[in-house]
Design an enzyme around this catalytic site. Sequence first.
Site, short mmCIF file in Angstrom:
data_model
loop_
_atom_site.label_atom_id
_atom_site.label_comp_id
_atom_site.label_asym_id
_atom_site.label_seq_id
_atom_site.Cartn_x
_atom_site.Cartn_y
_atom_site.Cartn_z
N GLU A 35 0.87 -1.19 0.00
CA GLU A 35 0.00 0.00 0.00
C GLU A 35 0.90 1.23 0.00
O GLU A 35 1.78 1.35 0.85
CB GLU A 35 -0.93 -0.02 1.23
CG GLU A 35 -1.74 1.24 1.42
CD GLU A 35 -2.62 1.62 0.24
OE1 GLU A 35 -3.44 0.79 -0.18
OE2 GLU A 35 -2.46 2.75 -0.27
N GLY A 263 -16.82 11.59 -11.80
CA GLY A 263 -16.53 10.19 -11.97
C GLY A 263 -15.14 9.82 -11.49
O GLY A 263 -14.32 10.68 -11.17
N ASP A 304 -12.93 -1.54 -7.52
CA ASP A 304 -13.13 -0.46 -8.51
C ASP A 304 -12.17 -0.54 -9.69
O ASP A 304 -12.48 -0.03 -10.77
CB ASP A 304 -12.94 0.91 -7.84
CG ASP A 304 -14.07 1.26 -6.88
OD1 ASP A 304 -14.91 0.36 -6.60
OD2 ASP A 304 -14.13 2.41 -6.41
N HIS A 437 -46.08 -0.17 12.90
CA HIS A 437 -46.64 1.17 13.01
C HIS A 437 -46.15 1.87 14.26
O HIS A 437 -46.01 1.22 15.29
CB HIS A 437 -48.17 1.04 13.03
CG HIS A 437 -48.87 2.34 12.95
ND1 HIS A 437 -48.89 3.10 11.79
CD2 HIS A 437 -49.57 3.04 13.88
CE1 HIS A 437 -49.58 4.20 12.02
NE2 HIS A 437 -50.00 4.19 13.27
P1 NDP Z 1 -20.66 9.11 -10.97
O1 NDP Z 1 -20.30 8.17 -12.04
O2 NDP Z 1 -21.70 8.75 -9.98
O3 NDP Z 1 -21.10 10.49 -11.63
C1 NDP Z 1 -20.25 11.16 -12.50
C2 NDP Z 1 -20.87 12.50 -12.81
O4 NDP Z 1 -19.93 13.27 -13.53
C3 NDP Z 1 -22.10 12.41 -13.68
O5 NDP Z 1 -23.00 13.39 -13.28
C4 NDP Z 1 -21.53 12.71 -15.07
O6 NDP Z 1 -22.45 13.32 -15.92
C5 NDP Z 1 -20.50 13.74 -14.73
N1 NDP Z 1 -19.44 13.88 -15.72
C6 NDP Z 1 -18.59 12.92 -16.18
N2 NDP Z 1 -17.72 13.45 -17.06
C7 NDP Z 1 -18.02 14.78 -17.15
C8 NDP Z 1 -17.47 15.85 -17.88
N3 NDP Z 1 -16.43 15.69 -18.70
N4 NDP Z 1 -18.03 17.07 -17.73
C9 NDP Z 1 -19.08 17.25 -16.90
N5 NDP Z 1 -19.63 16.26 -16.18
C10 NDP Z 1 -19.10 15.05 -16.31
O7 NDP Z 1 -19.26 9.48 -10.28
P2 NDP Z 1 -18.90 10.11 -8.88
O8 NDP Z 1 -17.62 10.81 -9.12
O9 NDP Z 1 -20.02 10.86 -8.29
O10 NDP Z 1 -18.67 8.82 -8.00
C11 NDP Z 1 -17.74 7.83 -8.43
C12 NDP Z 1 -18.17 6.48 -7.98
O11 NDP Z 1 -17.94 6.36 -6.58
C13 NDP Z 1 -19.65 6.18 -8.15
O12 NDP Z 1 -19.95 5.68 -9.40
C14 NDP Z 1 -19.90 5.18 -7.07
O13 NDP Z 1 -19.63 3.92 -7.60
C15 NDP Z 1 -18.91 5.52 -6.00
N6 NDP Z 1 -19.53 6.23 -4.88
C16 NDP Z 1 -20.52 5.62 -4.17
C17 NDP Z 1 -21.12 6.25 -3.13
C18 NDP Z 1 -22.20 5.57 -2.37
O14 NDP Z 1 -22.34 4.37 -2.49
N7 NDP Z 1 -23.02 6.29 -1.61
C19 NDP Z 1 -20.73 7.59 -2.71
C20 NDP Z 1 -19.70 8.16 -3.55
C21 NDP Z 1 -19.14 7.49 -4.57
P3 NDP Z 1 -23.42 12.49 -16.90
O15 NDP Z 1 -24.45 11.86 -16.03
O16 NDP Z 1 -23.93 13.54 -17.81
O17 NDP Z 1 -22.54 11.48 -17.58
#
Ligand code: NDP
Length: 455
Positions: A35, A263, A304, A437
Site C-alpha cells: 500500500e 466520476g 473499482d 406502526h
Molecule cells: P458518478 O459516475 O456517480 O457520476 C459522475 C458525474 O460526472 C455524472 O453526473 C456525469 O455526468 C458527470 N461527468 C462525467 N464526465 C463529465 C465531464 N467531462 N463534464 C461534466 N460532467 C461530467 O461518479 P462520482 O464521481 O459521483 O462517484 C464515483 C463512484 O464512486 C460512483 O460511481 C460510485 O460507484 C462511488 N460512490 C458511491 C457512493 C455511495 O455508495 N453512496 C458515494 C460516492 C461514490 P453524466 O451523467 O452527464 O454522464
Amino acid sequence: MAGYDYDLFTIGAGSGGVRASRMAASYGAKVAVAEEYRVGGTCVVRGCVPKKLFKYASAFADDFADSAGFGWDVGTPVFSWPKLVENKDREIDRLNGIYIHNLENAGVEILESRAILSDAHTICLPGLNRKVTAKHVLIATGGRPFMPAIPGIEHAISSNEAFHLPELPRRIAIVGSGFIAVEFAGIFHGLGVEVSLIYRQPNLLRGFDADVRDALTVAYEKKGIRQYSGEEVASIEKTGDGLVLHFKNDMRLETDMVMYATGRHPNTMGLGLEDAGVELGEHGEVKVDDFSRTSVDTIYAVGDVTNRVNLTPVAIREGAAFVETVFNNNPVAVDHTIVPEAVFSQPEIGCVGLSEESARLIHGALDIYKTRFRPMKNVLSGRDEQTLMKLVVEPESDRVLGVHLVGPDSAEMVQMAAIAVTMGATKAQFDATIALHPTSAEELVTLKQKWVAPV
Ligand code: NDP
C-alpha cells in the site's frame, strides 16, 4: 509454493485487497499486501466513512431547525469546521489502526510501497528497494477522481481535497450530478455554504429511477441548492478574489471554490500491468472473468479497478470470492445483478434492483406502486419535504424487481428490503408482511393501488 516468496501478493490495501489478504492468510497462504498511501483505501480514508461523518455533521442543521416545532429553543447553533475535520481525522486514524492490526493479526505482511509488476510473478517495490515474487497476484488498486482537461482545471478540487479543507468556502460550485456531487452538495449546504450544482443532464443522478431523480432534484431546489442543469463548464478563471466558471453557453458563475465530481477512473497507470500481460479495457479497467481472473491465469483483480459495480461491499465480496476460488478450491462467482445502493444526499436515497426504466426494457409491462407522503416528523417541524417509496413489480410472476426510496433512513430501510428482493419476494409476500406502526417503512407493505400514469 515452489520458489515464490509469497502465495499471494495483493496490490492495494483497500476494502477488496484487505478482505482477500486476510482470508487467504486464514487459509494458510503466505500473504503480503503493498500500500503506497494508507491502509483502509478510499472507503475508509477519503470516501464512504469520512463522507458519512460529514453528512451526520451537516444534517444537524436541519435537526436544529426541526427541533423548534417540538418545543426546543436551541438558540443559534455554532459550527466549527476545524473541529469536525480534527475529530473525523482521529476516527480515520483509529480505523486505519484497526485495519493494520487485523492484517497483522492474520499474519499478512504489510509493505509500505508502491508495487509495480515486472512480470506475472515478480513485483518491484521501489519504496523499499526490493523485488519479491508471488504465485498469485491480486490487483486491488481502486480508482481515482477523474477531472476533464479544461482550461483552469488546476483551480478545482476533487473529493480527495474536500476532506481536508483548511476552512469552508462561502460559496462552492460542484460539477457533476452523480453520487459524490449530490452527497457533497447536501453536506456543504447543511454546513452553511452557498452551493451551486452544474450538470449536463436535465436532472440529478443519471441511471437512477426517474422518480428518484425527480424527487431529489425538487428537494434540492427547495433547499436552495442552485442547480444549473443541462450546462457544461468550458473553463475556470482565477480572479483576484475568487474563481469564475465560464459555461459553454457563455454564462458565467462567480464562486470561491470549484469541486469536480465527474466520476472516478480505475487506478491502473504505472503498475506494470502491460509488462505482466494483463489486458485493460477501454477505460483503463482491468478486464476480468466471472471469477475476477485477468487475462493472466495467476493474476486476479477485484474492486473499482475492474470497474464492475464500484461499491465497497461489492469489492469485499469479490475479494472473498477470489480467495474461495483460488485458496479454498471452491469456485465462487459474484452475482452483480442485485446490489443495494444508497446515496447519502439529504434527503437520503436507497435503491435495490431495477429502476422502472431498466425493468421496462427487460420485462415490458410492469406494475408500479408508489406513494409520496410527508413523514410524521415533518408535520410538527413544518418541513416541506416528502418521502417517496416505489415498488417495481413484474406482473406475471408478481416478483418485486425494484425498491426505490427517497427520504429519512432510506439507506437503512433498503438494506432490509434487499433481502426480500434478493430472495425473489413477490408483491403478495410484501403484502402478507404485517406492517410496523408508526414507521415510514410500513408503507412498503401497505401499497395497495397500482399506479396509473395520468393520460
Ligand atoms: P458518478 O459516475 O456517480 O457520476 C459522475 C458525474 O460526472 C455524472 O453526473 C456525469 O455526468 C458527470 N461527468 C462525467 N464526465 C463529465 C465531464 N467531462 N463534464 C461534466 N460532467 C461530467 O461518479 P462520482 O464521481 O459521483 O462517484 C464515483 C463512484 O464512486 C460512483 O460511481 C460510485 O460507484 C462511488 N460512490 C458511491 C457512493 C455511495 O455508495 N453512496 C458515494 C460516492 C461514490 P453524466 O451523467 O452527464 O454522464
